[in-house]
Motif scaffolding. Structure first.
Motif, PDB file in Angstrom:
ATOM      1  N   GLN A  86       0.852  -1.194   0.000  1.00  0.00           N
ATOM      2  CA  GLN A  86       0.000   0.000   0.000  1.00  0.00           C
ATOM      3  C   GLN A  86       0.883   1.238   0.000  1.00  0.00           C
ATOM      4  O   GLN A  86       1.872   1.301   0.736  1.00  0.00           O
ATOM      5  CB  GLN A  86      -0.891   0.034   1.238  1.00  0.00           C
TER       6      GLN A  86
ATOM      7  N   THR B 114      -1.568   4.048   7.088  1.00  0.00           N
ATOM      8  CA  THR B 114      -2.919   4.238   7.614  1.00  0.00           C
ATOM      9  C   THR B 114      -2.928   4.208   9.136  1.00  0.00           C
ATOM     10  O   THR B 114      -2.081   3.579   9.774  1.00  0.00           O
ATOM     11  CB  THR B 114      -3.872   3.149   7.089  1.00  0.00           C
TER      12      THR B 114
ATOM     13  N   CYS C 163      -5.525   7.771   5.870  1.00  0.00           N
ATOM     14  CA  CYS C 163      -4.293   7.435   5.150  1.00  0.00           C
ATOM     15  C   CYS C 163      -3.380   8.665   5.101  1.00  0.00           C
ATOM     16  O   CYS C 163      -3.794   9.748   4.668  1.00  0.00           O
ATOM     17  CB  CYS C 163      -4.601   6.960   3.734  1.00  0.00           C
TER      18      CYS C 163
ATOM     19  N   SER D  10      -0.269  10.178   3.344  1.00  0.00           N
ATOM     20  CA  SER D  10       0.488   9.973   2.099  1.00  0.00           C
ATOM     21  C   SER D  10       1.559  11.034   1.873  1.00  0.00           C
ATOM     22  O   SER D  10       2.032  11.204   0.753  1.00  0.00           O
ATOM     23  CB  SER D  10      -0.475   9.953   0.907  1.00  0.00           C
TER      24      SER D  10
ATOM     25  N   GLY E 160      -3.394   4.676  -0.238  1.00  0.00           N
ATOM     26  CA  GLY E 160      -4.498   4.378   0.672  1.00  0.00           C
ATOM     27  C   GLY E 160      -5.222   3.085   0.389  1.00  0.00           C
ATOM     28  O   GLY E 160      -6.142   2.728   1.132  1.00  0.00           O
TER      29      GLY E 160
END
Length: 281
Positions: free
Chosen positions: A178, A182, A191, A193, A222
């Motif tokens: 991923q 998270t 999430c 990022s 995410g």
């Protein structure tokens, strides 16, 4: 005359039902059903319940190496001696840790196919001991309770190998990844990022030892994605399997990647994934 025949046959015919079928006959029919269906009909009556527990009904549902699988998981949680084949099937259908909780094995409840998951902690990851690059993060989104999180690195290389006895058949190997990290905030999934960068420059290469490399661009922050690294055919005896993931172009850094696990499952089963599954033949 007709009334006389009716009075002789009618009451006896009405008294005959499913509960009057011989248990052996019922069990012979149940052999042709899949495990969920067998458990369903077991609720009909006592005869079906007894037949649904017969060893000869459940033994064909078990993989040929089920004794080997029981030995594997016994080190983590001992298996009671003398349990029925139905109990063995039920035990193997739940996630069973072995090798110090670094791996999990389970059977698909419908088809009995063997699935296996390898934690990121059981993999060889370049720079994993340097917290400037990698950290282990606890999460409830992993079967293993933790993922390896890449903050930033120039040289991405992940390798792993497995000595295992798989039942005969074709299998696929996936990396579960991923973009982003998270967490939970007020009960909602969030999430992060901010660290995600560098994955659009070049694809990541996934490969089984001796196989053709498969390349994917990592996208969709995410979302957990299964990236297929390749497939193999098990001959029904113990063997060695090696797999890798690489992006070793040092012209740019990349980061913001969560590495959960390796998933191995029969090729005829849809992989259990909360997200997407990417494959190349």
């Amino acid at each position: 005359m007709g009334a006389g025949v009716s009075s002789m046959v009618g009451p006896e015919a009405e008294a005959i039902g499913l509960g009057d079928l011989p248990e052996a006959c019922v069990a012979a029919v149940l052999c042709h059903l899949d495990p969920p269906a067998i458990c369903g009909v077991a609720r009909l009556n006592r005869a079906f319940r007894g037949a649904a527990s017969a060893d000869f009904v459940w033994e064909p549902k078990l993989p040929g190496n089920f004794s080997y699988l029981l030995e594997k998981i016994a080190s983590q949680e001992p298996v009671r001696k003398g349990i029925s084949k139905k109990e063995i099937f039920a035990r193997l259908c739940r996630p069973n840790p072995f090798d110090g909780d670094s791996k999990l094995l389970w059977l698909d409840k419908r088809h009995g196919g063997l699935c296996l998951s390898i934690s990121s902690k059981a993999l060889s990851i370049t720079g994993i001991d340097d917290r400037r690059y990698w950290t282990h993060i606890p999460t409830d989104e992993s079967r293993h309770g933790t993922v390896a999180y890449l903050q930033q690195i120039w040289w991405l290389e992940v390798e792993g190998e497995l000595e295992f006895w798989f039942p005969e058949g074709d299998y696929n190997v996936f990396f579960r990844l991923q973009l982003g990290r998270t967490s939970r905030r007020l009960g909602r999934r969030v999430c992060h990022s901010n660290d995600v960068h560098g994955w659009e420059a070049k694809p990541v290469q996934f490969q089984l030892a001796g196989g053709v490399p498969l390349c994917y661009y990592l996208r969709e922050p995410g979302s957990w994605v299964l990236y297929r690294a390749g497939g193999f055919t098990a001959s029904g005896k113990a063997g060695r399997l090696a797999f890798s993931m690489r992006q070793i172009d040092c012209t740019h850094t990349k980061g913001g990647l969560s590495l959960d696990s390796i998933l191995i499952c029969p090729a005829n089963l849809k992989p259990p994934v909360n997200g997407r599954c990417l494959t190349q033949q």
